[in-house]
Scaffold this motif. Structure first.
Motif, mmCIF file in Angstrom:
data_model
loop_
_atom_site.group_PDB
_atom_site.id
_atom_site.type_symbol
_atom_site.label_atom_id
_atom_site.label_comp_id
_atom_site.label_asym_id
_atom_site.label_seq_id
_atom_site.Cartn_x
_atom_site.Cartn_y
_atom_site.Cartn_z
ATOM 1 N N THR A 102 36.866 33.399 30.166
ATOM 2 C CA THR A 102 38.138 33.662 30.822
ATOM 3 C C THR A 102 38.031 34.973 31.579
ATOM 4 O OG1 THR A 102 39.247 32.599 28.982
ATOM 5 C CG2 THR A 102 40.606 33.935 30.437
ATOM 6 N N ARG A 103 38.413 34.906 32.794
ATOM 7 C CA ARG A 103 38.337 36.101 33.614
ATOM 8 C C ARG A 103 39.704 36.778 33.665
ATOM 9 N NH1 ARG A 103 34.567 34.346 38.617
ATOM 10 N NH2 ARG A 103 33.404 32.827 37.455
ATOM 11 N N VAL A 104 39.648 38.115 33.544
ATOM 12 C CA VAL A 104 40.874 38.897 33.664
ATOM 13 C C VAL A 104 40.684 39.799 34.869
ATOM 14 C CG1 VAL A 104 42.376 40.598 32.575
ATOM 15 C CG2 VAL A 104 41.229 38.864 31.182
ATOM 16 N N PRO A 105 41.431 39.576 35.860
ATOM 17 C CA PRO A 105 41.242 40.415 37.043
ATOM 18 C C PRO A 105 41.757 41.825 36.796
ATOM 19 C CG PRO A 105 43.059 38.902 37.373
ATOM 20 C CD PRO A 105 42.441 38.566 36.045
ATOM 21 N N LEU A 106 40.998 42.796 37.235
ATOM 22 C CA LEU A 106 41.411 44.187 37.118
ATOM 23 C C LEU A 106 42.377 44.503 38.251
ATOM 24 C CD1 LEU A 106 38.031 45.934 36.304
ATOM 25 C CD2 LEU A 106 39.872 45.369 34.738
ATOM 26 N N GLN A 107 43.452 45.125 37.883
ATOM 27 C CA GLN A 107 44.435 45.519 38.879
ATOM 28 C C GLN A 107 44.043 46.892 39.434
ATOM 29 O OE1 GLN A 107 46.997 43.557 39.845
ATOM 30 N NE2 GLN A 107 46.173 42.019 38.462
ATOM 31 N N PRO A 108 44.225 47.118 40.655
ATOM 32 C CA PRO A 108 43.909 48.437 41.208
ATOM 33 C C PRO A 108 44.895 49.477 40.681
ATOM 34 C CG PRO A 108 44.865 47.018 42.894
ATOM 35 C CD PRO A 108 44.684 46.185 41.660
#
Length: 178
Positions: free
Chosen positions: A5-11
């Motif tokens: 599962t990928r968790v996108p990093l928020q800027p």
């Protein structure tokens, strides 16, 4: 194959890193301020042996055993069974003495402002500096007795009269008969 599962990093929002570092700086300053506030700057009286009864007044004369030292341990004065009129003592010693009880032993930590301040004290016997200017002082004091200034002066007069009588008696005993 199983997919992770990928968790996108928020800027990071603009200015957040600056706010984080400011928060860290504020925390460090607060911690430093608290540490600075806990350093003793005033008179400190530590009871080594418990005394009993009332405490002397600022106008009393105390009879003490004492050792006066600099914070590095250098002894600058000491005495056994010494009468000290509190009115003539440095402020820190006087303030500490009125917290003592007869029979007790105490350590007084006196900051320079309540001691001799910027005044340098010279040993009259050696001519050397005994207490450097702006020195904190440490006294170990045993309070043996205390009395009013009037009682002390009356006892001193009685002792002087007794000594004069003894000296007169000794002179009379040694005089040749006529």
């Amino acid at each position: 194959m199983a997919e992770v599962t990928r968790v996108p990093l928020q800027p990071i929002a603009k200015g957040s890193l600056t706010k984080l570092w400011l928060g860290v700086l504020v925390a460090i300053l607060i911690g430093g301020g608290l540490a600075w506030a806990t350093i003793p700057r005033g008179l400190t009286v530590t009871e080594l042996t418990e005394g009993s009864g009332p405490s002397p007044a600022e106008t009393d004369v105390v009879l003490v055993n004492y050792v006066g030292k600099l914070p590095n341990g250098t002894v600058f004065d000491e005495g056994q069974q010494i009468p000290l009129p509190l009115e003539n003592m440095i402020e820190g010693f006087r303030e500490g003495a009125v917290q003592m009880k007869k029979g007790g032993k105490y350590e007084l930590y006196i900051p320079s402002a309540k001691g001799y301040g910027a005044e340098e004290k010279i040993n009259p016997q050696t001519g050397e500096v005994a207490i450097p200017a702006n020195s904190d002082l440490v006294f170990e004091v045993e309070l043996l007795e205390f009395m009013s200034r009037e009682d002390y002066e009356m006892r001193m007069q009685m002792m002087q009269q007794m000594m004069q009588q003894q000296m007169q008696g000794a002179e009379g005993a040694g005089a040749p008969p006529q």
